[in-house]
Each structure stands twice: as structure tokens, then as C-alpha cells.
Enzyme design. Sequence first.
Site, short mmCIF file in Angstrom:
data_model
loop_
_atom_site.label_atom_id
_atom_site.label_comp_id
_atom_site.label_asym_id
_atom_site.label_seq_id
_atom_site.Cartn_x
_atom_site.Cartn_y
_atom_site.Cartn_z
N ASN A 86 0.84 -1.19 0.00
CA ASN A 86 0.00 0.00 0.00
C ASN A 86 0.88 1.24 0.00
O ASN A 86 2.11 1.14 0.03
CB ASN A 86 -0.96 -0.02 1.19
CG ASN A 86 -0.20 -0.09 2.50
OD1 ASN A 86 0.52 0.83 2.86
ND2 ASN A 86 -0.33 -1.21 3.20
N ASP A 143 -4.33 -6.42 5.20
CA ASP A 143 -5.35 -7.25 5.85
C ASP A 143 -5.33 -8.69 5.32
O ASP A 143 -5.78 -9.60 5.99
CB ASP A 143 -6.74 -6.63 5.62
CG ASP A 143 -6.94 -5.38 6.48
OD1 ASP A 143 -6.38 -5.36 7.60
OD2 ASP A 143 -7.62 -4.45 6.04
N LYS A 192 8.72 -16.44 -10.78
CA LYS A 192 7.88 -15.41 -11.41
C LYS A 192 6.76 -16.09 -12.21
O LYS A 192 7.03 -17.03 -12.97
CB LYS A 192 8.76 -14.58 -12.34
CG LYS A 192 8.09 -13.36 -12.88
CD LYS A 192 9.04 -12.55 -13.74
CE LYS A 192 8.26 -11.54 -14.53
NZ LYS A 192 8.93 -11.14 -15.76
N PRO A 235 -3.26 -11.99 10.58
CA PRO A 235 -3.62 -11.75 11.97
C PRO A 235 -3.66 -10.25 12.25
O PRO A 235 -2.90 -9.49 11.64
CB PRO A 235 -2.47 -12.41 12.75
CG PRO A 235 -1.36 -12.58 11.77
CD PRO A 235 -1.98 -12.67 10.42
N PHE A 270 -4.23 3.22 15.10
CA PHE A 270 -4.43 4.22 14.07
C PHE A 270 -5.53 3.76 13.14
O PHE A 270 -5.69 2.55 12.93
CB PHE A 270 -3.15 4.41 13.25
CG PHE A 270 -2.32 5.57 13.73
CD1 PHE A 270 -1.66 5.52 14.95
CD2 PHE A 270 -2.22 6.72 12.95
CE1 PHE A 270 -0.92 6.60 15.40
CE2 PHE A 270 -1.47 7.81 13.39
CZ PHE A 270 -0.82 7.75 14.61
N1 CTP Z 1 -3.59 -3.34 12.37
C1 CTP Z 1 -2.78 -4.36 12.81
N2 CTP Z 1 -2.80 -5.56 12.15
C2 CTP Z 1 -3.58 -5.75 11.08
C3 CTP Z 1 -4.41 -4.70 10.61
C4 CTP Z 1 -4.40 -3.50 11.29
O1 CTP Z 1 -2.06 -4.18 13.78
N3 CTP Z 1 -3.55 -6.91 10.47
C5 CTP Z 1 -3.61 -2.08 13.11
C6 CTP Z 1 -3.06 -0.88 12.37
O2 CTP Z 1 -1.67 -0.72 12.60
C7 CTP Z 1 -3.87 0.27 12.95
C8 CTP Z 1 -5.19 -0.36 13.29
O3 CTP Z 1 -4.94 -1.75 13.38
O4 CTP Z 1 -3.33 0.71 14.18
C9 CTP Z 1 -6.30 -0.08 12.32
O5 CTP Z 1 -6.11 -0.73 11.13
P1 CTP Z 1 -7.17 -0.64 9.92
O6 CTP Z 1 -6.60 -1.41 8.80
O7 CTP Z 1 -7.58 0.76 9.70
O8 CTP Z 1 -8.42 -1.32 10.53
P2 CTP Z 1 -9.12 -2.61 10.19
O9 CTP Z 1 -9.62 -3.09 11.49
O10 CTP Z 1 -8.23 -3.52 9.44
O11 CTP Z 1 -10.35 -2.13 9.32
P3 CTP Z 1 -10.53 -1.75 7.77
O12 CTP Z 1 -9.26 -2.14 7.06
O13 CTP Z 1 -11.70 -2.50 7.37
O14 CTP Z 1 -10.76 -0.27 7.75
#
Ligand code: CTP
Length: 398
Positions: free
Chosen positions: A210, A279, A289, A305, A323
Site C-alpha cells: 500500500n 489485511d 515469477k 492476523p 491508528f
Molecule cells: N492493524 C494491525 N494488524 C492488522 C491490521 C491492522 O495491527 N492486520 C492495526 C493498524 O496498525 C492500525 C489499526 O490496526 O493501528 C487499524 O487498522 P485498519 O486497517 O484501519 O483497521 P481494520 O480493522 O483492518 O479495518 P478496515 O481495514 O476495514 O478499515
Amino acid sequence: MEQEQTKRIVLGITGGIAAYKAAELLRLLMKQGIEVQVAMTEAACHFITPATMQGLSGKPVFAGQWEAGAANGMAHINLSRAADAIVIAPATADFIAKLAHGLADDLLSALCLARNCPLLVAPAMNREMWLNAATQRNIAQLLADGVRVLGPDSGVQACGEEGMGRMLEAEDLARDIAAFFQPKPFTGKKILITAGPTYEAIDAVRGITNRSSGKMGYAIAQAALELGAEVVLVSGPTALARPRGAQVVDVVSAAQMFGAVKQHAGDCDVFIGVAAVADYRVAQPSEQKIKKSSDALTLELLPNPDILAYVANLPDPPFCVGFAAESENLMEYAEQKRRAKKLPLLVGNLAQRAIGSDDNELVLFDGSGSHVLPRAGKLALARQLMQHITQRYEGAQK
Ligand code: CTP
């Protein structure tokens, strides 16, 4: 920097080529609201003129022991008494030797000896001079005497050689000096921070990632260091300079980030999840490749996780800060996330305004509601956020 009262510094300049950096340092210190009185050795005046320093500081510069600058002829006493700290930048090997032995044969060394305030020195010299046993002995003596030594740095030197001994850049010094004046509520505490993106391999050369730059997480690591914390920064791939003093653990994938966090989470006092963790990961990344074909390609993705949720659910969790980067409905989604992850504090920002930018705007969500930190540079915001975390953390300990 948030300061309760104006700090006053004597900036002592000694005779090394790095003296030219003192002009920039003076400017940066003044920009931070610090009052600076410049004192120069005679040798320093060969490298940069007192007129330059006077023009920048707006004050007469003390450049010799025998000038009639001080009303009572006691410049060495008056100057050091008025100061909250004396900073020698650059500090030559010769001047460091003088300090180590308590010599006072010019105004600057005399005022160091007569001081009743902290002394900070920024060494600047050729690498052989730095490595010389005599210099190392002198530095060890200064440290034993409670003098704060800032740097030196390594890199290309004015003489063309490369190695340890060059003075820290003015920006680093200004930051260290500002940090020196800040209270250190996190001394003896460990703060674990995740930062940057993660990269989930698809094959040997492709992956899912990302646009997170890591800037906010790195700025928070810097701000946490300034408050005296031991900082472990678990970082996804970024091109950023490492915050000096932090332990940086480089990772690539979310699984690696999770592994590194698990290693450090048990004994940390505060956990701040700034990373944009993927995620999902590819179920079966190809070692080679993948060759193109005219067929559609389907990738199976498995959920990663949730690192933050894992830490927040430990039996004796650290103070957890999350965050949330949202592209819409920030207020609603962020507060929902805070509750869902059971966090005492969640920091929300709008992804489209934050990603890659040097500025940001944050909304802090905690049990008492929301609080906006208006648009500013990421380091300035990180410092404000750390102040907020300090208060909340201390409140949670009571
Ligand atoms: N985070 C984490 N591990 C993950 C996903 C997220 O530790 N696998 C943490 C990020 O570092 C951040 C917070 O969770 O502090 C929020 O992450 P975000 O991706 O915004 O929230 P999600 O719960 O994954 O929701 P969505 O992606 O649906 O907005």
C-alpha cells in the site's frame, strides 16, 4: 516544541571547518523559540565571522577573553549564569581536550569551567583524530563528568577521508537540543511502534502493498525517544532515515511484523500500531515469477492476523494506541474501531490527506470523546500526540 518558558543557550563555536554549520544551527534553535548567545574562540573566527553570527542572533557575539563586552569584565561568569545550557558546536579535538582537563585559557573554556548549567558538545574532527586514544580518553572523561556528547556522525569528511568524526547536521543537533530540554516521562519505559506498509508476495518479483510511507510512525518514534523512552520500531519497507537511538527491526510481510511484535510486546509499556498492515496475504505465493497467459488469474487471499488486536488482548497488555486511516466517515468509523479493538486511544486520519504527505491532521478518540490536532508537520503532530499519550498513560497507571 512546546515549552513552558524560554530556554537560553550559550552556543560556543570552536575552530573547525564544521563551524559553518553553526549558522544554520543558530537559526534552527531560534526558530524553536530558544534564546541564543554566541561565544566564539579566536580560531572559530577564521572559519566563520562573528558578524554572521551577530547578524543572525541579533546580539553582540563574545569572541575574545579581553574585550570589554561585559559591564563588570566578568563575561565568563555572567554568560554561564544566564544560560540554561552551554552547547559547543563544533567542538574540536583541542577544545574537548581542554574541557577534559579543566583548562580555561580563553573565554569559551573559562565559561565552561565557570558554568553551573549542563554542557553539551558536538565533536567535529578528522576520523584519525576522533579515533586517537587521547581523544577517546578525553571523551570518556567528559561523559564521566556528566557532559552530554552529541554525535559525531560518520561519512565523508572535509579532508576527503571517510569515517567517524563529522559533526551531526544542524537539524539533528537542533532536535537533540530541543529534546534535552523536554521532560522525560518515559525514562525506563519501552515503547513498541509499528510503521510503514507491509508487502505480501505474489511471486518472486510481485507483491501486494500500500502507499504508506512510514513517515508518521517514524515521527512518533522520534517523539517517543525525545521523551526518554526506549523505542523499538518494527518497520515495513520504507526509504526513511532511521530515528537515531531507536532499535529498528526491519520486516517485509505482515507475518514477519507479527513475529517481531510478539517478541517485544511482552515487556513493553506502550504499543503504538501505526503500520498500514495488509489485511490479506496471498495463500500460496509462487517461488518463481508467474508467466502471463491469456487465462484469467485468480489469487486466493487469506486474512492476516490483527497485530494490534493481539497485543491489546494480551493478559497484561501495554497501553495500546491504534491508528485508523479512513477514506470517509472518519468520526464514525474511527470511534467504532476504537471500541471494537478495546483501545484506550485511537488516532484517526483521512487516508487521502495523510499518505505520503509531510503534513497530516489527526483526530484523537478516547473514552472522553474526540480531540482534533490541526494540520501540521508530522513531527510536530507526533510530539503533540506523545504529550497526549503521556497524560493518558499516566492516568491509566493511577
Ligand atoms: N492493524 C494491525 N494488524 C492488522 C491490521 C491492522 O495491527 N492486520 C492495526 C493498524 O496498525 C492500525 C489499526 O490496526 O493501528 C487499524 O487498522 P485498519 O486497517 O484501519 O483497521 P481494520 O480493522 O483492518 O479495518 P478496515 O481495514 O476495514 O478499515
